[in-house]
Design an enzyme around this catalytic site. Sequence first.
Site, PDB file in Angstrom:
ATOM      1  CG  ASP A 117       1.014  14.310   0.098  1.00  0.00           C
ATOM      2  OD1 ASP A 117      -0.108  13.899   0.477  1.00  0.00           O
ATOM      3  OD2 ASP A 117       2.024  14.247   0.806  1.00  0.00           O
ATOM      4  N   GLY A 176     -12.228   6.479   6.615  1.00  0.00           N
ATOM      5  CA  GLY A 176     -13.327   7.269   7.169  1.00  0.00           C
ATOM      6  C   GLY A 176     -13.019   7.930   8.502  1.00  0.00           C
ATOM      7  N   GLY A 196      -4.559  18.527   1.673  1.00  0.00           N
ATOM      8  CA  GLY A 196      -4.986  17.840   0.453  1.00  0.00           C
ATOM      9  C   GLY A 196      -6.091  18.509  -0.342  1.00  0.00           C
ATOM     10  CG  ASP A 256      -8.253   5.260   2.629  1.00  0.00           C
ATOM     11  OD1 ASP A 256      -8.740   4.364   1.954  1.00  0.00           O
ATOM     12  OD2 ASP A 256      -7.121   5.168   3.149  1.00  0.00           O
ATOM     13  CB  THR A 269      -9.635  12.079   8.163  1.00  0.00           C
ATOM     14  OG1 THR A 269      -8.477  11.240   8.184  1.00  0.00           O
ATOM     15  CG2 THR A 269      -9.216  13.533   8.221  1.00  0.00           C
TER      16      THR A 269
HETATM   17  P1  5GP Z   1      -9.094   8.186   6.280  1.00  0.00           P
HETATM   18  O1  5GP Z   1      -9.044   8.784   7.657  1.00  0.00           O
HETATM   19  O2  5GP Z   1     -10.416   8.332   5.604  1.00  0.00           O
HETATM   20  O3  5GP Z   1      -8.588   6.761   6.265  1.00  0.00           O
HETATM   21  O4  5GP Z   1      -7.997   8.928   5.445  1.00  0.00           O
HETATM   22  C1  5GP Z   1      -8.167  10.128   4.864  1.00  0.00           C
HETATM   23  C2  5GP Z   1      -6.818  10.759   4.585  1.00  0.00           C
HETATM   24  O5  5GP Z   1      -5.845   9.780   4.175  1.00  0.00           O
HETATM   25  C3  5GP Z   1      -6.954  11.717   3.437  1.00  0.00           C
HETATM   26  O6  5GP Z   1      -7.334  12.993   3.879  1.00  0.00           O
HETATM   27  C4  5GP Z   1      -5.577  11.659   2.824  1.00  0.00           C
HETATM   28  O7  5GP Z   1      -4.728  12.575   3.476  1.00  0.00           O
HETATM   29  C5  5GP Z   1      -5.071  10.246   3.095  1.00  0.00           C
HETATM   30  N1  5GP Z   1      -5.295   9.358   1.950  1.00  0.00           N
HETATM   31  C6  5GP Z   1      -6.135   8.318   1.872  1.00  0.00           C
HETATM   32  N2  5GP Z   1      -6.077   7.709   0.668  1.00  0.00           N
HETATM   33  C7  5GP Z   1      -5.168   8.411  -0.046  1.00  0.00           C
HETATM   34  C8  5GP Z   1      -4.659   8.287  -1.391  1.00  0.00           C
HETATM   35  O8  5GP Z   1      -5.015   7.419  -2.206  1.00  0.00           O
HETATM   36  N3  5GP Z   1      -3.731   9.197  -1.762  1.00  0.00           N
HETATM   37  C9  5GP Z   1      -3.278  10.178  -0.948  1.00  0.00           C
HETATM   38  N4  5GP Z   1      -2.363  11.011  -1.431  1.00  0.00           N
HETATM   39  N5  5GP Z   1      -3.739  10.334   0.315  1.00  0.00           N
HETATM   40  C10 5GP Z   1      -4.672   9.450   0.766  1.00  0.00           C
HETATM   41 MG    MG Z   2      -7.444  14.967   3.477  1.00  0.00          MG
END
Ligand code: 5GP
Ligand code: MG
Length: 180
Positions: free
Chosen positions: A162, A108, A48, A106, A110
């Site tokens: 994506d 958190g 991303g 998002d 990752t």
């Molecule tokens: P987290 O672990 O913070 O919930 O998620 C992070 C990962 O979720 C990001 O690196 C991404 O790959 C994916 N992600 C979260 N929100 C979005 C979004 O609105 N659009 C896209 N395309 N990917 C998202």
């Molecule tokens: Mg990402």
Amino acid sequence: MTDRQHSYNNVDVLISTEDICKKVLEVGAQISTDYAGKNVLIIAVLNGSFIFCADLVRILNLKCKVDFISVSSYIDTQTQGRVKVVSGIKEDIIGKDVIIVEDIVDRGFTLDFLIKEISLKKPKSIKTCVFLDKKCAREMEVAVDYNCFKIGNDFVVGYGLDCSGFFRHLPYVGKIKESV
Ligand code: 5GP
Ligand code: MG
């Protein structure tokens, strides 16, 4: 999804190319000031962040190296998101001032995983630079040191982000229209 649903016409622009350029310039200038004279290693989180990182590093007025890590999320028997490394960092991290460059934070999970994983390799310091911050969706407290834009809880695409592999190439951030 049909071909029509993948068209540019089916995406509402949330953050324009012009606004992105201005903000990335600002963040890049701030990082250049903060990291002057340091031993910088930029770690881009694939897939991303490929466009954000490419734009950001070309602005940096710094001596630095750039490496890449690829991670994927999966669901296990617990309710929490789990993250694993798909392809790791090749550069030496010991003693480096690491900046993790991520597309979006998002819930958190990752970024939290990445900070813990990279900290094990004994960097001198570790900070995060995130293009988009969905603060309202956070389930895991995580430090976002540099950020371009805060957004709401919409699923967004473009500028590297994506939907099933599509839309990464859009030069702006947008939201797919509900129906065509
Ligand atoms: P987290 O672990 O913070 O919930 O998620 C992070 C990962 O979720 C990001 O690196 C991404 O790959 C994916 N992600 C979260 N929100 C979005 C979004 O609105 N659009 C896209 N395309 N990917 C998202
Ligand atoms: Mg990402």
